[in-house]
Write a protein that holds these residues in place. Structure first.
Motif, PDB file in Angstrom:
ATOM      1  N   ARG A 116       8.179   7.008   6.945  1.00 33.84           N
ATOM      2  CA  ARG A 116       7.145   6.298   6.318  1.00 33.84           C
ATOM      3  C   ARG A 116       6.624   7.448   5.261  1.00 33.84           C
ATOM      4  O   ARG A 116       6.385   8.783   5.526  1.00 33.84           O
ATOM      5  CB  ARG A 116       5.966   6.089   7.284  1.00 33.84           C
ATOM      6  CG  ARG A 116       4.712   5.480   6.342  1.00 33.84           C
ATOM      7  CD  ARG A 116       3.694   4.951   7.422  1.00 33.84           C
ATOM      8  NE  ARG A 116       4.226   4.260   8.463  1.00 33.84           N
ATOM      9  CZ  ARG A 116       4.537   4.814   9.841  1.00 33.84           C
ATOM     10  NH1 ARG A 116       3.871   5.815  10.145  1.00 33.84           N
ATOM     11  NH2 ARG A 116       4.836   4.091  10.844  1.00 33.84           N
ATOM     12  N   TYR A 136      10.194   2.262  -1.849  1.00 27.84           N
ATOM     13  CA  TYR A 136      10.779   1.148  -1.373  1.00 27.84           C
ATOM     14  C   TYR A 136      12.359   0.962  -1.485  1.00 27.84           C
ATOM     15  O   TYR A 136      12.854   0.614  -0.627  1.00 27.84           O
ATOM     16  CB  TYR A 136       9.843   0.001  -2.222  1.00 27.84           C
ATOM     17  CG  TYR A 136      10.589  -1.370  -1.841  1.00 27.84           C
ATOM     18  CD1 TYR A 136      10.044  -1.890  -0.615  1.00 27.84           C
ATOM     19  CD2 TYR A 136      11.348  -2.316  -2.493  1.00 27.84           C
ATOM     20  CE1 TYR A 136      10.346  -3.272  -0.136  1.00 27.84           C
ATOM     21  CE2 TYR A 136      11.528  -3.425  -2.298  1.00 27.84           C
ATOM     22  CZ  TYR A 136      11.371  -4.045  -1.002  1.00 27.84           C
ATOM     23  OH  TYR A 136      11.647  -5.116  -0.693  1.00 27.84           O
ATOM     24  N   GLU A 141       8.960   3.250   4.752  1.00 22.78           N
ATOM     25  CA  GLU A 141       7.963   2.220   4.804  1.00 22.78           C
ATOM     26  C   GLU A 141       6.723   2.775   3.836  1.00 22.78           C
ATOM     27  O   GLU A 141       6.865   4.064   3.576  1.00 22.78           O
ATOM     28  CB  GLU A 141       7.337   2.438   6.386  1.00 22.78           C
ATOM     29  CG  GLU A 141       8.314   1.647   7.260  1.00 22.78           C
ATOM     30  CD  GLU A 141       7.749   1.992   8.856  1.00 22.78           C
ATOM     31  OE1 GLU A 141       6.569   2.233   8.996  1.00 22.78           O
ATOM     32  OE2 GLU A 141       8.639   1.908   9.431  1.00 22.78           O
ATOM     33  N   ARG A 169       6.225  -4.264   0.192  1.00 26.79           N
ATOM     34  CA  ARG A 169       5.552  -4.242   1.585  1.00 26.79           C
ATOM     35  C   ARG A 169       4.851  -3.093   1.969  1.00 26.79           C
ATOM     36  O   ARG A 169       4.808  -2.695   3.069  1.00 26.79           O
ATOM     37  CB  ARG A 169       6.782  -4.416   2.237  1.00 26.79           C
ATOM     38  CG  ARG A 169       7.679  -5.745   2.164  1.00 26.79           C
ATOM     39  CD  ARG A 169       8.738  -5.918   3.327  1.00 26.79           C
ATOM     40  NE  ARG A 169       9.623  -7.064   2.849  1.00 26.79           N
ATOM     41  CZ  ARG A 169      10.685  -7.064   2.307  1.00 26.79           C
ATOM     42  NH1 ARG A 169      11.024  -5.884   1.922  1.00 26.79           N
ATOM     43  NH2 ARG A 169      11.424  -8.422   2.268  1.00 26.79           N
TER      44      ARG A 169
END
Length: 185
Positions: A116, A136, A141, A169
């Protein structure tokens, strides 16, 4: 060394001597304290590293020390002093909008086995947005800390946050909740 998350601080070392510096500085005033606190809390958070990625402002030989000195000597040292990078934080120099473009960031994240990226800094509708897109497409993440990103244009910033959330997202979080939100650090 592994880190499940890497807190990326984009372009906060700024002398604020460019065309839209006044608008950016006005927004940066509000993010300095939440960002400083988040950086401090990351020291105690398991699995979180801090990486600074800063524009070289056209000086291709500039490194951490020169960028810190120029920012502190600029028009808004009050925005820089609370955020001077710690010596043990990684520091990369970039030349374009994305923190990935022309830097070793992808390799650093892979070496740390990061899953992440936590995006902070400036400018939300430019460098933060482009960094989120590059993260992305590399299957990281993404978290964007809404009160630790500064903008030039509020409406474009709001649109960029919506784009990151919907199209990439990204999880949009507050600094206070960032290190404990959703799926952990």
């Amino acid at each position: 060394m592994t880190a499940s998350s890497v807190l990326i601080v984009c372009d906060m070392l700024n002398p604020y001597d460019h065309d839209d510096a006044d608008a950016l500085a006005a927004s940066a005033e509000a993010v300095v304290e939440p960002l400083r606190d988040l950086i401090e809390r990351s020291r105690d958070a398991d699995g979180v590293d801090v990486v600074w990625v800063n524009d070289n402002h056209g000086d291709y030989a500039a490194q951490r020390e020169q960028l810190v000195e120029r920012a502190l000597a600029g028009r808004r040292p009050d925005l820089i002093e609370p955020l001077v990078p710690a010596p043990d934080h990684e520091f990369l120099v970039k030349v374009r909008h994305s923190a990935f473009y022309g830097t070793a960031l992808d390799e650093l994240l892979r070496t740390r086995e990061a899953r992440r990226v936590i995006l902070t800094g400036q400018v939300t509708e430019q460098c933060v947005l482009y960094t989120a897109l590059d993260a992305y497409v590399r299957h990281f993440e993404i978290r964007v800390v809404r009160d630790a990103v500064a903008h030039i244009d509020r409406s474009l910033s709001d649109a960029a946050l919506r784009m990151m959330e919907r199209n990439m997202r990204a999880e949009i979080v507050a600094a206070a909740d960032c290190l404990g939100a959703r799926s952990g650090a």
